[in-house]
Design an enzyme around this catalytic site. Sequence first.
Site, mmCIF file in Angstrom:
data_model
loop_
_atom_site.group_PDB
_atom_site.id
_atom_site.type_symbol
_atom_site.label_atom_id
_atom_site.label_comp_id
_atom_site.label_asym_id
_atom_site.label_seq_id
_atom_site.Cartn_x
_atom_site.Cartn_y
_atom_site.Cartn_z
ATOM 1 C CG ASP A 478 45.094 -25.917 -16.966
ATOM 2 O OD1 ASP A 478 45.438 -27.065 -16.654
ATOM 3 O OD2 ASP A 478 44.666 -25.068 -16.149
ATOM 4 C CG ASP A 548 46.644 -26.813 -9.734
ATOM 5 O OD1 ASP A 548 47.343 -26.103 -10.474
ATOM 6 O OD2 ASP A 548 45.521 -27.243 -10.067
HETATM 7 C C1 DGJ Z 1 44.604 -25.476 -13.136
HETATM 8 C C2 DGJ Z 1 45.993 -24.910 -13.171
HETATM 9 O O1 DGJ Z 1 46.914 -25.824 -12.679
HETATM 10 C C3 DGJ Z 1 46.009 -23.613 -12.387
HETATM 11 O O2 DGJ Z 1 47.320 -23.112 -12.315
HETATM 12 C C4 DGJ Z 1 45.090 -22.642 -13.050
HETATM 13 O O3 DGJ Z 1 45.562 -22.333 -14.340
HETATM 14 C C5 DGJ Z 1 43.682 -23.225 -13.121
HETATM 15 N N1 DGJ Z 1 43.679 -24.514 -13.712
HETATM 16 C C6 DGJ Z 1 42.770 -22.326 -13.901
HETATM 17 O O4 DGJ Z 1 41.536 -22.862 -14.087
#
Ligand code: DGJ
Length: 728
Positions: A478, A548
């Site tokens: 991430d 997200d």
């Molecule tokens: C952003 C990601 O896109 C989410 O799926 C998740 O992993 C969060 N970060 C966690 O902080």
Amino acid sequence: MIIQDKTERLFTLQTRNTTYQFKADRNGVLLHTYYGPRIQGGDLSRLIRFADRGFSPNPNEVGDNRAYSLDTLPQEYSGSGAGDFRLSSLELELPDGSCVADLRYVDARQQSGKYTLEGLPAFFGSDSDADTLVVTLEDTAAQVRVELFYGVFEAYDLITRAVRIVNCGDTPVRLRRAASLCLDFPSANLDFITFDGGHVKERKPNRTHLRPGVQSVGSVRGISSHQHNPFVMLCQPGADEEHGICYGAALLYSGNFEAAVERCQFEDARLTMGIHPFHFCWKLEPGQVFTAPEAALVCSPAGFGQMSRQFHRAIRAHLLRDVWANRRKPVLVNSWEAFYFDYDHNRLLQLAKESAALGTELFVLDDGWFGHRDSDTSSLGDWWPNEEKLPGGLGALSKEINELGMEFGLWIEPEMVSENSRLYEEHPDWVLNPTGRPCTRGRCQLVLDYTREEVRDYIFHALQKVMDSANIAYLKWDMNRALTQVWSAALPSDRQGEVYHRYVLGVYDLLERVRQVNPNTLIEGCSGGGGRFDMGMLYYTPQIWCSDNTDAIDRLTIQYGTSFAYPPSTMGAHVSAVPNEQTGRSTPLETRGTVALSGTFGYEMVLGSLSDEEKALVVQQIAAYKESYDLIQTGDYYRLTAPSPDGAPTAWLHVSPDRRSALLCVVAGQTHAGPPFRLLKLQGLDPALQYRLTGDDTPWPGDVLMQAGYPLPMLNEYQSLRLWLKAE
Ligand code: DGJ
């Protein structure tokens, strides 16, 4: 196929459906002569007209020939400061302070197979699937050479381009711009399509007719960004999914980029694409080489759909590299939307047990497992498990999860550090930030200086310790903030213009090391969802978390836009709980499945809290995923309708390469009383075959389904359909 006429210095790149041609004229200027539907060839420089145009100056070697101007000729790689005032590809700052780049042809060489780019992502190909042409140009006064690389993948209509710039002099020169792609069009009667949005609303197509001047999209955020994607299209004004000439151009790059198109004074047009010139200044020492990232082009003579399918096929066969590229990915359950930070060993195990019972295959432990991270304000950089939450660490948890018959996967965010962390206490100078300047925080975190090898080394060893401590089959990589105060303590002041690009090179370097040492680990890219959904990342991570936003209806638009360049098999898509966390909308579980099943499939919710009926549906969805995976992975994707604000259904079709089976997916939007009867015209089937549809005893001829259509049943709001078509 590459055809070279050495005497005429004419180069023709032939693919199955397209032709691309350029020629060095008698002055050594590399003229672009044609790119479009496949033609026989011949010297197309005869298409170029010469005329005396006011205020378009003439290069020295043509004397008083006022009809020859770099400002009016179609160029293969435009210079700057020497008489072409349109978008420049190369901008140099020379030791005497002058800023001129004026390139002339030197020579060309051809090789079979595809060139590679050290430290950068690139399509790969062997002697049997690709050819390479390298054309060298030179600015003799500047003593700078430019090598234009062309990769030709005939079967996919894919032409890749990359550029190497060499300082052949004995004093440093500075690169202020080094585009990867320059493409001139004889007519500006074109539409420009870009893929734009923001966090939780990525890659929505926007189409505008070219207007005079420059239109551009790009990113100066240090990542390719949620706001604009490094993939753009140009097309004939009437072009649609099935008709018209269109061009797709992608940059295989995960940092600052610019894609600009100019409608010029004589109604011609120029597209350039490359690293964004914002705060870019690369000092090239004598003998050194700078490599601009790869760009990829597909031209389709028959609409957007064919262009997308060629990109999809090429990406699957020649960009995704590791063992996971073409293997069925496990159905996962992810802890993020299930628990966020609120969990411990037992709660996780309970989720794993409930999920395993329904058939999920991979348990992904998302954010919150390390340091003392109970919220997003701390611990990034402290890559060891929180023993209070996870007694026995990841080893104990992964063992118990493996005993349930599931694989274990882990979230990491290795490019970041929290001020509230041991890593920051020990190395406050490891972040990107000019000394003495207050830092800007993003999600309460700072960005590590990945231009520095010791920083990457530290993170690599910390991560590898974690990898060695447990049986980790999957990593979610991430990255949750944009870059600011971009300055490295490790570089002198005259090299700070290199930091944005060196950062991206550092990320690629670490990703490559992690891949090499853990070749069987499936890595999913992520940047707050789709902030780094680009072909550069796909070279390292065969799938990317698409957004997200997990709302099934919003996802229709996000996945639709993403599909113009990227295959469904690369799009991370999960079923989450309702009401949805991002929109508050409730959609049927069946529909959430229909949407997620056209990506890499998984769940992100507490499956144990579902009713028995819903659990049975989850079991069916997992079986459906296994049944349709091959088709979605290897098949062709047809966008039948675009997601529509007026509530009309969104429909798409996956068709097997032999066209004998297909899967029709339809999701209803907002409904209104008294809806019209809808006939949905399918695409990509064999017109001569008879297809049997799920639940229908009478077969349908392929030509009827494509020409007359399939009568859609009345669907309630947000209801969906998933129908198989099997040829008899
Ligand atoms: C952003 C990601 O896109 C989410 O799926 C998740 O992993 C969060 N970060 C966690 O902080």
